[in-house]
Design a protein around this motif. Sequence first.
Motif, PDB file in Angstrom:
ATOM      1  N   HIS A  98      35.056  43.727  40.895  1.00 46.57           N
ATOM      2  CA  HIS A  98      34.690  42.774  39.840  1.00 46.57           C
ATOM      3  C   HIS A  98      35.788  42.680  38.783  1.00 46.57           C
ATOM      4  CE1 HIS A  98      30.107  43.285  40.805  1.00 46.57           C
ATOM      5  NE2 HIS A  98      30.813  42.802  41.808  1.00 46.57           N
ATOM      6  N   ARG A  99      36.392  43.807  38.448  1.00 50.63           N
ATOM      7  CA  ARG A  99      37.495  43.781  37.479  1.00 50.63           C
ATOM      8  C   ARG A  99      38.662  42.940  37.996  1.00 50.63           C
ATOM      9  NH1 ARG A  99      37.180  50.299  36.545  1.00 50.63           N
ATOM     10  NH2 ARG A  99      35.557  50.320  34.931  1.00 50.63           N
ATOM     11  N   MET A 100      38.825  42.898  39.316  1.00 51.30           N
ATOM     12  CA  MET A 100      39.914  42.150  39.942  1.00 51.30           C
ATOM     13  C   MET A 100      39.482  40.725  40.297  1.00 51.30           C
ATOM     14  SD  MET A 100      41.212  45.237  42.455  1.00 51.30           S
ATOM     15  CE  MET A 100      42.495  44.251  43.229  1.00 51.30           C
ATOM     16  N   ASN A 101      38.261  40.378  39.952  1.00 53.05           N
ATOM     17  CA  ASN A 101      37.689  39.052  40.222  1.00 53.05           C
ATOM     18  C   ASN A 101      37.635  38.736  41.714  1.00 53.05           C
ATOM     19  OD1 ASN A 101      36.349  36.718  39.444  1.00 53.05           O
ATOM     20  ND2 ASN A 101      38.218  35.533  39.198  1.00 53.05           N
ATOM     21  N   ILE A 102      37.319  39.745  42.514  1.00 48.30           N
ATOM     22  CA  ILE A 102      37.059  39.534  43.939  1.00 48.30           C
ATOM     23  C   ILE A 102      35.578  39.200  44.091  1.00 48.30           C
ATOM     24  CG2 ILE A 102      37.060  40.563  46.236  1.00 48.30           C
ATOM     25  CD1 ILE A 102      39.204  42.522  45.217  1.00 48.30           C
ATOM     26  N   PRO A 103      35.236  38.070  44.690  1.00 47.13           N
ATOM     27  CA  PRO A 103      33.819  37.755  44.895  1.00 47.13           C
ATOM     28  C   PRO A 103      33.172  38.786  45.818  1.00 47.13           C
ATOM     29  CG  PRO A 103      35.207  35.824  45.266  1.00 47.13           C
ATOM     30  CD  PRO A 103      36.133  37.002  45.180  1.00 47.13           C
ATOM     31  N   THR A 104      31.964  39.198  45.477  1.00 48.53           N
ATOM     32  CA  THR A 104      31.242  40.194  46.263  1.00 48.53           C
ATOM     33  C   THR A 104      29.795  39.769  46.433  1.00 48.53           C
ATOM     34  OG1 THR A 104      30.488  41.491  44.363  1.00 48.53           O
ATOM     35  CG2 THR A 104      32.674  42.028  45.240  1.00 48.53           C
ATOM     36  N   SER A 105      29.110  40.445  47.333  1.00 49.26           N
ATOM     37  CA  SER A 105      27.659  40.313  47.428  1.00 49.26           C
ATOM     38  C   SER A 105      27.053  41.708  47.399  1.00 49.26           C
ATOM     39  CB  SER A 105      27.246  39.563  48.703  1.00 49.26           C
ATOM     40  OG  SER A 105      27.781  40.184  49.849  1.00 49.26           O
ATOM     41  N   ALA A 157      33.838  39.043  31.694  1.00 54.51           N
ATOM     42  CA  ALA A 157      33.444  37.645  31.512  1.00 54.51           C
ATOM     43  C   ALA A 157      34.313  36.736  32.360  1.00 54.51           C
ATOM     44  CB  ALA A 157      33.557  37.261  30.037  1.00 54.51           C
ATOM     45  N   GLY A 158      33.680  35.762  32.982  1.00 50.75           N
ATOM     46  CA  GLY A 158      34.406  34.783  33.764  1.00 50.75           C
ATOM     47  C   GLY A 158      34.728  35.190  35.184  1.00 50.75           C
ATOM     48  N   THR A 159      34.285  36.381  35.616  1.00 53.96           N
ATOM     49  CA  THR A 159      34.550  36.830  36.984  1.00 53.96           C
ATOM     50  C   THR A 159      33.347  36.537  37.878  1.00 53.96           C
ATOM     51  OG1 THR A 159      33.756  39.057  36.467  1.00 53.96           O
ATOM     52  CG2 THR A 159      36.112  38.636  36.226  1.00 53.96           C
ATOM     53  N   TYR A 160      33.572  36.558  39.187  1.00 48.99           N
ATOM     54  CA  TYR A 160      32.514  36.228  40.135  1.00 48.99           C
ATOM     55  C   TYR A 160      31.401  37.272  40.146  1.00 48.99           C
ATOM     56  CZ  TYR A 160      35.520  32.670  42.276  1.00 48.99           C
ATOM     57  OH  TYR A 160      36.295  31.562  42.506  1.00 48.99           O
ATOM     58  N   GLY A 161      31.780  38.559  40.188  1.00 53.16           N
ATOM     59  CA  GLY A 161      30.770  39.589  40.348  1.00 53.16           C
ATOM     60  C   GLY A 161      30.043  39.416  41.670  1.00 53.16           C
TER      61      GLY A 161
END
Length: 376
Positions: free
Chosen positions: A200-207, A237-241
């Motif tokens: 999440h810190r790297m803004n990699i989309p995850t599920s 803020a602003g990341t996919y999570g």
Amino acid sequence: MIDRALACEDLREDEVLWLLTEAPLHRVAAAADEVRRREVADPQVVTWQIDRNVNITNVCVSGCKFCNFHCAAGSKKAYVLALEEYVPLVEQTLALGGDQLLLQGGLHPALGIGFYEELFSGLKRLFSQLRLHALGAPEVAHIARLSSISVRETLERLLAAGLDSLPGAGAEILVESVRRRISPAKPTAAEWLDVMREAHRMNIPTSATMMYGHVETPRDIAEHLLKIRDLQASRPAGTYGFVAFIPWIFRSAGTALEREMLANPDQFPSLLRRGGRGADGVVAPLNYLRIIAVSRLVLNNIANIQASWLTVGVETAQMALHSGANDMGSIMIEERVVSSAGARNRLDSEGIQTAIRTAGFTPRLRDQLYRLRGEE
């Protein structure tokens, strides 16, 4: 408590337990459906996807008691796919309208970061349009440990090689007492959360996922959901999570865990056993609908809740669309792990769209980021 859930307030553990064990199901499902209709962009739309689940290898040292697919490195059944073996699989996927490979392989004792860099970059070189939804958090933690590098460096190198997003695989139940019983050699709950936090810190989309209906208690389910919600809340803020949450039931046929459950039923107090199981160990549909609904109400910061038609069947998945779910997942051109434990449900593109329409919704094809295909 229902009113607090309807207001999308953060529920406490005792409130989640009440929803799981005491609240009338019709009220929980109705509340979840109301939240879904209010929170999704178009409440009439149910999304779906075309992808292929390819297992890089069947060698895994985790030894999970719920898995029939894995084998030891020295087994005659052991394999590691070569790059050229992916070519016909990808070509068929693209021909069917798919845009993604879900790549998983367990914890192979000899495959470090270099192997995955070569595989991912090779696939992207051959198929630049292909998206790689690859490696669950336990695999990332295992690769980092095997390669003597940090999780951060592991993710950076995988991204550079072509990784697009991380699936939620390997979460099972994020409670150590449960994990010790069902997958004692797998990375811990804390490690799963740490990998996802770094992603999440790297803004990699995850599920995120949850496999339940085995040794867990209602409190374990509540703890799992709250850990997922709280990790999502902590993302920059602003990341996919987490773009989606996918709960599914434990398919037990022929597994070591099933043998333990049959031999010692009193030692398996899962909430979901109260509703009964079929001959193949499948949890009753009403319990699944409760899990879907409670997931929608607790995970007030995750937009998409997926109905797992593969494990519960089409009819139950259709009911889930009226209980908080807004997505039917993928047609899964290929799936071998859950199928090896008894899942026999199948859908093609026409079938999944018909199922969605029959449930009263409009089907729309999506990508892994839940963007409607054609509207990226």
